[in-house]
Design a protein around this motif. Sequence first.
Motif, mmCIF file in Angstrom:
data_model
loop_
_atom_site.group_PDB
_atom_site.id
_atom_site.type_symbol
_atom_site.label_atom_id
_atom_site.label_comp_id
_atom_site.label_asym_id
_atom_site.label_seq_id
_atom_site.Cartn_x
_atom_site.Cartn_y
_atom_site.Cartn_z
ATOM 1 N N MET A 1 -23.148 -7.594 38.800
ATOM 2 C CA MET A 1 -22.066 -7.913 37.878
ATOM 3 C C MET A 1 -21.031 -6.793 37.831
ATOM 4 N N TRP A 2 -21.484 -5.555 37.984
ATOM 5 C CA TRP A 2 -20.539 -4.435 37.985
ATOM 6 C C TRP A 2 -19.745 -4.384 39.284
ATOM 7 N N LEU B 1 -19.195 -16.536 42.075
ATOM 8 C CA LEU B 1 -20.279 -15.565 42.232
ATOM 9 C C LEU B 1 -20.898 -15.137 40.902
ATOM 10 N N PRO B 2 -20.119 -14.611 39.942
ATOM 11 C CA PRO B 2 -20.759 -14.166 38.695
ATOM 12 C C PRO B 2 -21.407 -15.290 37.901
ATOM 13 N N VAL B 3 -20.807 -16.499 37.918
ATOM 14 C CA VAL B 3 -21.394 -17.583 37.116
ATOM 15 C C VAL B 3 -22.691 -18.097 37.726
ATOM 16 N N ALA B 4 -22.992 -17.747 38.987
ATOM 17 C CA ALA B 4 -24.226 -18.199 39.627
ATOM 18 C C ALA B 4 -25.429 -17.355 39.232
ATOM 19 N N GLY C 1 -26.800 -19.287 29.687
ATOM 20 C CA GLY C 1 -26.866 -19.174 28.237
ATOM 21 C C GLY C 1 -25.984 -18.077 27.688
ATOM 22 N N ARG C 2 -26.483 -17.374 26.655
ATOM 23 C CA ARG C 2 -25.712 -16.293 26.027
ATOM 24 C C ARG C 2 -25.454 -15.156 26.997
ATOM 25 N N SER C 3 -26.429 -14.857 27.870
ATOM 26 C CA SER C 3 -26.205 -13.797 28.845
ATOM 27 C C SER C 3 -25.129 -14.198 29.840
ATOM 28 N N GLY C 4 -25.046 -15.500 30.142
ATOM 29 C CA GLY C 4 -23.961 -15.973 31.000
ATOM 30 C C GLY C 4 -22.613 -15.809 30.339
#
Length: 455
Positions: A253-254, A366-369, A373-376
Motif C-alpha cells: 500500500m505504501w 491494485l490497492p482495492v484488490a 471492509g473498514r480496512s479497505g
Amino acid sequence: MNEISSHDAADTSPAAPGSLDAIYRKIAWRLMPMLFLGFVVSYLDRSNIGFAKLQMQSELALSESVYGLGAGIFFIGYFLFEVPSNLLLHRFGARRWIARIMISWGVISALMFVVRGPLSFYALRFLLGVAEAGLVPGVILYLTYWFPASRRARMVAMFYAAVAASGIIGGPISGGLMKTLQGAHGLSGWQWLFILEGVPSVLMGFVVWRFLDDSPSKAKWLSDDEKQLVSARLDPPQLVHTSTFNAFVDPSMWLYTAVYFMLCAGIVGVGLWMPSLVQATGVHDLFLIGTLTAIPYLVAIVVMILHGRHSDRTGERRWHIALPMLVGAIGMTLAVRFSHDTTVSLIGLTLTASGILSATPPFWSLPVARLSGRSGAVGVAMVNAVGNLGSFVSPFFIGYTRDITHSTSTGFYSIAVGLCLGALLILMARVTHAVPGRSDTSAHSLRDQPLGGRT
C-alpha cells in the motif's frame, strides 16, 4: 458509454448468455452519469483557480509562491480528512455522505469570491480541501460494491474521464465568464467565476441524495436475481485485514501511495499551470486560452477510456500504468522545452494529460484488490490522501522555483523525473492481476508476477 457493452468471456459463462453484460450495462447507466458529473464539477471547482489566477494574481498582488501555496494547500485539508471521510462513508452509506461532500464544497467554492489577500486565499482553499475530502476514494471504494475487478478499470476510467471533461468544458467556460462578466455588478471576472461554478456542485449533491443507491441490495431497480448475480461476482480481496488500520503496515500500500504521489504531482501541476503555460506561448485572449487548454483533455478522455478497456480485457496492470507515466514525462519535457511555441507546447501538454490520466484507472485496480471492509476504506483513503500530497508539493514547488528562476522549467523537469521514478516503482512491484477468461466468481483468480513476468 459503448465500452460498457463489451463482452468479457469471464462474465458470460456461468449465467445466461449476455445476461451479465446487460446487468452491468444497466448498473453503469444508472450510477456512472451521477458519479461522472459529480467529479466534473468537483475538478472544476478545485482547478478553476488556474484561470482565476490570470486576473486575481495582479488584482490582489499575489506572488507566484503565494499562488502556488494557496493552490496546493487545498490538498493539506484533503489529506487530513481523507481517511475519516472514507470511514464515515463506509458507516453512513455513499448516498448521504457523497451528497454531503458535494453540497459543502460547492458552498465553499462559491465563497472564494470574497478572497482579499493571502490569508483569506489560504483559508478558503484549505476549507475547500476539507469539504471535498473523501470523494475520490469514496467513489473508488463504492465501485467495488458493484463491479468485479475485470470490469472495474473501465468504470474508474469513466469516472476519471471527468477530469478531462472538466478541462474540455471548464477552459472555455472559465475564460468566457471572466472575459464577459468583468466588472458586472462591481465584481471582477474571477469572482463571478467562483460564484457561478460553485452552484452546480450544490445541485449535484441533491441529485445524488435522491438517486444514488448504497449497494446492489438496496437498488429497487434491480430484480432479486440480478442482485444475486452481481453480489456473487464481487471478488474477494487478496488480503482481508481484521484491524481497521492494518492497511498502514502493508508495504504494498505504501508503494502504491508513492506511485500515486507522482501521478498527482503531474496532473495537478500541469492542470493548475496550464492556462499560464498557454499564455506564455504568446496567447493573451482569455477565451482563446480556455479553448486551447481544452485540447489536451479532449484527446485524453478518448485515450484513457480505450486504455482502461484494454487493461481490463488483458488483465494486465503494471505496464498499463508505467508506459503512460513515461509518456506523460516525455510530454511534460516537450511542453517546457518548447515553451514559446504554442503548437509544440500543446502537443506536449496533450501527451502529458493523456499519459497521466490513462495510468490512473489501471492504478486503482491494485490497492482495492488487497483490502476489504473498514480496512479497505482506510487503505484506499490512505493511498489517495498521502498520494495527494504530491498535489500540494507540485504547485508550490513550481511557484517557488518560478519566483527564484523566473522560469517553470525546474519545477516541471522535476515532476517529469518523478513520473519516471513512479513508472520504475510500479514495474518493480509484485502485484495481483485478474486472469482473463476466468469466471468473476473465482474473483478473478489472482496471480503474482515478478518484474518482467508475463501478465
